[in-house]
Design a protein around this motif. Structure first.
Motif, PDB file in Angstrom:
ATOM      1  N   ASN A  17       0.815  -1.218   0.000  1.00  0.00           N
ATOM      2  CA  ASN A  17       0.000   0.000   0.000  1.00  0.00           C
ATOM      3  C   ASN A  17       0.845   1.264   0.000  1.00  0.00           C
ATOM      4  O   ASN A  17       0.724   2.132   0.869  1.00  0.00           O
ATOM      5  CB  ASN A  17      -0.942   0.014   1.210  1.00  0.00           C
ATOM      6  CG  ASN A  17      -2.047  -1.011   1.080  1.00  0.00           C
ATOM      7  OD1 ASN A  17      -2.611  -1.190   0.011  1.00  0.00           O
ATOM      8  ND2 ASN A  17      -2.345  -1.701   2.176  1.00  0.00           N
ATOM      9  N   ILE A  18       1.729   1.385  -0.983  1.00  0.00           N
ATOM     10  CA  ILE A  18       2.657   2.513  -0.998  1.00  0.00           C
ATOM     11  C   ILE A  18       1.942   3.835  -1.166  1.00  0.00           C
ATOM     12  O   ILE A  18       2.442   4.874  -0.759  1.00  0.00           O
ATOM     13  CB  ILE A  18       3.722   2.353  -2.101  1.00  0.00           C
ATOM     14  CG1 ILE A  18       3.090   2.465  -3.487  1.00  0.00           C
ATOM     15  CG2 ILE A  18       4.478   1.086  -1.960  1.00  0.00           C
ATOM     16  CD1 ILE A  18       4.109   2.614  -4.576  1.00  0.00           C
ATOM     17  N   ALA A  70       7.430  -2.161 -10.882  1.00  0.00           N
ATOM     18  CA  ALA A  70       8.358  -2.121  -9.751  1.00  0.00           C
ATOM     19  C   ALA A  70       8.508  -0.670  -9.302  1.00  0.00           C
ATOM     20  O   ALA A  70       8.865   0.195 -10.102  1.00  0.00           O
ATOM     21  CB  ALA A  70       9.710  -2.690 -10.157  1.00  0.00           C
ATOM     22  N   VAL A  71       8.216  -0.410  -8.033  1.00  0.00           N
ATOM     23  CA  VAL A  71       8.275   0.948  -7.493  1.00  0.00           C
ATOM     24  C   VAL A  71       9.154   0.945  -6.257  1.00  0.00           C
ATOM     25  O   VAL A  71       8.917   0.172  -5.314  1.00  0.00           O
ATOM     26  CB  VAL A  71       6.865   1.474  -7.130  1.00  0.00           C
ATOM     27  CG1 VAL A  71       6.951   2.898  -6.590  1.00  0.00           C
ATOM     28  CG2 VAL A  71       5.941   1.417  -8.342  1.00  0.00           C
ATOM     29  N   SER A  72      10.155   1.811  -6.231  1.00  0.00           N
ATOM     30  CA  SER A  72      11.063   1.893  -5.092  1.00  0.00           C
ATOM     31  C   SER A  72      10.287   2.062  -3.793  1.00  0.00           C
ATOM     32  O   SER A  72       9.294   2.793  -3.728  1.00  0.00           O
ATOM     33  CB  SER A  72      12.019   3.075  -5.275  1.00  0.00           C
ATOM     34  OG  SER A  72      12.756   3.318  -4.086  1.00  0.00           O
ATOM     35  N   LYS A  73      10.742   1.393  -2.757  1.00  0.00           N
ATOM     36  CA  LYS A  73      10.067   1.462  -1.464  1.00  0.00           C
ATOM     37  C   LYS A  73      10.133   2.855  -0.843  1.00  0.00           C
ATOM     38  O   LYS A  73       9.407   3.150   0.107  1.00  0.00           O
ATOM     39  CB  LYS A  73      10.660   0.423  -0.513  1.00  0.00           C
ATOM     40  CG  LYS A  73      10.319  -1.016  -0.901  1.00  0.00           C
ATOM     41  CD  LYS A  73      10.877  -2.015   0.094  1.00  0.00           C
ATOM     42  CE  LYS A  73      10.517  -3.455  -0.294  1.00  0.00           C
ATOM     43  NZ  LYS A  73       9.067  -3.699  -0.188  1.00  0.00           N
ATOM     44  N   LYS A  74      10.980   3.721  -1.396  1.00  0.00           N
ATOM     45  CA  LYS A  74      11.055   5.086  -0.859  1.00  0.00           C
ATOM     46  C   LYS A  74       9.938   5.969  -1.399  1.00  0.00           C
ATOM     47  O   LYS A  74       9.753   7.091  -0.936  1.00  0.00           O
ATOM     48  CB  LYS A  74      12.403   5.716  -1.214  1.00  0.00           C
ATOM     49  CG  LYS A  74      12.565   6.071  -2.696  1.00  0.00           C
ATOM     50  CD  LYS A  74      13.917   6.701  -2.993  1.00  0.00           C
ATOM     51  CE  LYS A  74      14.043   7.066  -4.478  1.00  0.00           C
ATOM     52  NZ  LYS A  74      15.356   7.648  -4.799  1.00  0.00           N
ATOM     53  N   TYR A  76       5.544  10.672  -5.084  1.00  0.00           N
ATOM     54  CA  TYR A  76       6.330  11.477  -4.142  1.00  0.00           C
ATOM     55  C   TYR A  76       7.336  10.596  -3.414  1.00  0.00           C
ATOM     56  O   TYR A  76       7.218   9.358  -3.391  1.00  0.00           O
ATOM     57  CB  TYR A  76       5.414  12.154  -3.115  1.00  0.00           C
ATOM     58  CG  TYR A  76       4.491  11.202  -2.386  1.00  0.00           C
ATOM     59  CD1 TYR A  76       4.936  10.439  -1.298  1.00  0.00           C
ATOM     60  CD2 TYR A  76       3.166  11.057  -2.785  1.00  0.00           C
ATOM     61  CE1 TYR A  76       4.095   9.565  -0.637  1.00  0.00           C
ATOM     62  CE2 TYR A  76       2.314  10.173  -2.134  1.00  0.00           C
ATOM     63  CZ  TYR A  76       2.784   9.441  -1.059  1.00  0.00           C
ATOM     64  OH  TYR A  76       1.943   8.557  -0.417  1.00  0.00           O
ATOM     65  N   ILE A  77       8.329  11.245  -2.821  1.00  0.00           N
ATOM     66  CA  ILE A  77       9.260  10.562  -1.933  1.00  0.00           C
ATOM     67  C   ILE A  77       8.650  10.582  -0.548  1.00  0.00           C
ATOM     68  O   ILE A  77       8.306  11.643  -0.024  1.00  0.00           O
ATOM     69  CB  ILE A  77      10.634  11.242  -1.954  1.00  0.00           C
ATOM     70  CG1 ILE A  77      11.250  11.143  -3.356  1.00  0.00           C
ATOM     71  CG2 ILE A  77      11.568  10.620  -0.921  1.00  0.00           C
ATOM     72  CD1 ILE A  77      12.562  11.891  -3.515  1.00  0.00           C
ATOM     73  N   ALA A  78       8.474   9.399   0.020  1.00  0.00           N
ATOM     74  CA  ALA A  78       7.793   9.288   1.308  1.00  0.00           C
ATOM     75  C   ALA A  78       8.704   9.693   2.462  1.00  0.00           C
ATOM     76  O   ALA A  78       9.932   9.592   2.383  1.00  0.00           O
ATOM     77  CB  ALA A  78       7.305   7.859   1.510  1.00  0.00           C
ATOM     78  N   LYS A  79       8.078  10.165   3.539  1.00  0.00           N
ATOM     79  CA  LYS A  79       8.851  10.519   4.739  1.00  0.00           C
ATOM     80  C   LYS A  79       9.448   9.265   5.365  1.00  0.00           C
ATOM     81  O   LYS A  79       8.826   8.200   5.340  1.00  0.00           O
ATOM     82  CB  LYS A  79       7.923  11.199   5.751  1.00  0.00           C
ATOM     83  CG  LYS A  79       7.609  12.647   5.405  1.00  0.00           C
ATOM     84  CD  LYS A  79       6.861  13.329   6.533  1.00  0.00           C
ATOM     85  CE  LYS A  79       6.617  14.810   6.217  1.00  0.00           C
ATOM     86  NZ  LYS A  79       5.886  15.497   7.288  1.00  0.00           N
TER      87      LYS A  79
END
Length: 522
Positions: free
Chosen positions: A41-42, A497-501, A519-522
């Motif tokens: 659930n990114i 494939a989506v970076s976990k960040k 977006y880049i997650a906190k």
């Protein structure tokens, strides 16, 4: 006149129930709708502003000029830079973009658009009604100076007149009624008379063009003057990575943050490093057969291949069982128009396939070549399964990998091929998928020719009666299936494939990579 706040007519609401999560290919399963499917659930991560992201793409763009581009892979990139009078959201609704409002006449002959207040091009100049009139005329081939490199879709050829009625309003008149035109008015609005789209594109989207290096990358940056919700990211680089092996190495090395169209095997290799988002490609994937060349000019040969190929087995082998089987030239996301009855028209029957081959004069089978764009591993893997399945009826298929640019010139434009595997996308109108099978259509790359089809398609486009339109489109699909225009396989799953960040990756019912929500997650 009728006024519509989101999407023009009920016939365009079909894509709004597009399956946005990976579904079983079993024809008895219902499509599931609403969002994407991610184990992590990114999209619910907390966003931050700023940062840069690298997105891997399988093919180079074929033109920076949005009115000259052909490839769907180009559209997925330019979606971030350009906007049309309307643009789709993740639910498939066509919302106002350069136009803030629109009206469609009761008879489907006149479309009226209101220019959005305060909207600017990336060069800082305000958008005017003159820009809209110019862009529509250019896209519809109505400029006084003809440019043969402009790709004019059949739907836009129906436009007879475009004019500004005041400094806020543009009126589009048609030669014949068309209640689906709104789905085609997502083409880019560009500055009047602008002649540098090929090298220095100027649009109104959430990102603006920075640079392009052929065969390597295209770079875009945040448009701080965007009229709508601002993008989170400062910069996005779309990096061309055509070879699957190279893409995997770059993913594992962390030099690519997002990479779409991975296979089930690839997902398994990198799932510890990446979130694997699963949606639908919203494509018609098929073994497309050149009806204009032997042996596929023989309908019985084409039907034999339809009986020989096990579509569920293809999904099981290539996609882990995900995806939606189709039976004709429309994918299941077009729910109202999708002819479900055709999914099981050709159940696997090798005995029937061999009988048809014998009747066609090929009792011992034949050999042919499947030309496949090598940058799409999913299609390459599909070809491998098909080769094995066809061997069961004595048909020998050989795979010919080809670069994307060559596929466009040799297969799509030149029709110099026997068979190919590709996925066809569409605008938010079912006619976009079916128009290509008209006998005289320039994009009829399989050379299908059927008078009944042409006649029914003509009726379908002009009727304003929704029941008649649905019936006509289902009849068209039936004709394609009965005559085995090609071997229709599935709407494949889209695994990304989506970076976990990262967070915010969103699936659309059209072929795009919307980077404004990432977006880049906190």
């Amino acid at each position: 006149m009728k006024r519509y706040s989101h999407i023009a007519l009920s016939m365009l609401l079909i894509v709004m129930s597009v399956a946005l999560i990976g579904c079983s290919g079993d024809k008895n399963n219902d499509n599931n709708a609403g969002g994407n499917n991610s184990e992590n659930n990114i999209s619910q991560k907390e966003p931050t502003n700023g940062g840069t992201v690298v997105v891997g793409i399988q093919q180079d763009i074929d033109s920076l000029d949005p009115h000259k581009a052909v490839a769907a892979g180009t559209s997925e990139v330019l979606f971030n830079v350009y906007e049309g009078l309307v643009k789709p959201d993740k639910e498939g609704n066509l919302n106002g973009a350069v136009a803030s409002d629109y009206k469609i006449s009761e008879d489907g002959m006149t479309y009226t658009f209101t220019l959005r207040d305060g909207i600017k091009f990336h060069n800082g100049n305000p958008v005017t009604v003159k820009d809209i009139v110019y862009s529509v005329k250019r896209s519809a081939g109505l400029l006084d100076k003809e440019d043969n490199s402009i790709v004019v879709g059949s739907a836009l050829k129906n436009i007879s007149e475009v004019k500004a009625t005041d400094d806020k309003t543009v009126e589009i008149k048609l030669k014949s009624a068309d209640t689906e035109l709104l789905g085609y008015l997502t083409f880019a609005i560009i500055p009047e008379g602008y002649e540098k789209c090929d090298t220095a594109p100027i649009g109104t989207g959430p990102f603006k063009f920075t640079s392009y290096t052929a065969g390597q990358n295209i770079v875009i940056e945040k448009n701080a003057d965007y009229w709508g919700k601002q993008a989170y990211l400062d910069k996005v680089t779309f990096k061309v990575v055509e070879k699957a092996e190279t893409a995997m190495m770059e993913l594992q090395a962390g030099s690519i943050d997002i990479y779409p169209y991975i296979t089930e095997d690839q997902a398994a290799q990198i799932k510890s490093q990446f979130d694997i988002e699963v949606g639908n490609m919203n494509l018609v994937q098929a073994l497309f057969l050149n009806n204009g060349t032997k042996p596929f000019d023989n309908e019985k040969v084409r039907q034999a291949l339809c009986y020989a190929i096990d579509r569920q087995a293809i999904l099981d082998m290539v996609a882990g069982g995900k995806g939606n089987i189709i039976g004709s030239g429309v994918f299941s996301g077009f729910t109202k128009y999708f002819n479900q009855d055709l999914v099981s028209y050709y159940n696997v029957d090798t005995t029937k396939a061999k009988q048809l081959l014998s009747e066609a004069g090929y009792p011992n089978g034949f050999e042919f070549t499947i030309t496949v764009p090598s940058n799409y591993q999913y299609h390459m893997d599909t070809a491998e399964v098909i080769v094995d399945q066809l061997s069961q009826i004595g048909v020998t298929a050989k795979i010919k990998p080809i670069e994307w640019a060559s596929w466009l010139s040799d297969v799509y434009a030149g029709r110099n091929y026997e068979a190919t595997i590709i996925g066809l996308d569409a605008d938010l109108a079912p006619s976009d998928l079916l128009a290509r099978y008209q006998s005289e259509a320039k994009n009829n790359f399989i050379s299908f020719n059927d008078k009944e089809y042409d006649d029914i398609f003509a009726k379908a486009r002009v009727t304003t009666n929704d029941t008649e339109k649905v019936d006509n489109y289902k009849q068209l699909q039936k004709i394609l299936t009965e005559h085995a225009a090609s071997v229709y396989i599935a709407d494949p799953p889209l695994m990304v494939a989506v970076s976990k960040k990262l967070g915010g990756y969103t699936f659309y019912p059209v072929y795009v990579q919307d980077m404004s929500s990432v977006y880049i997650a906190k």
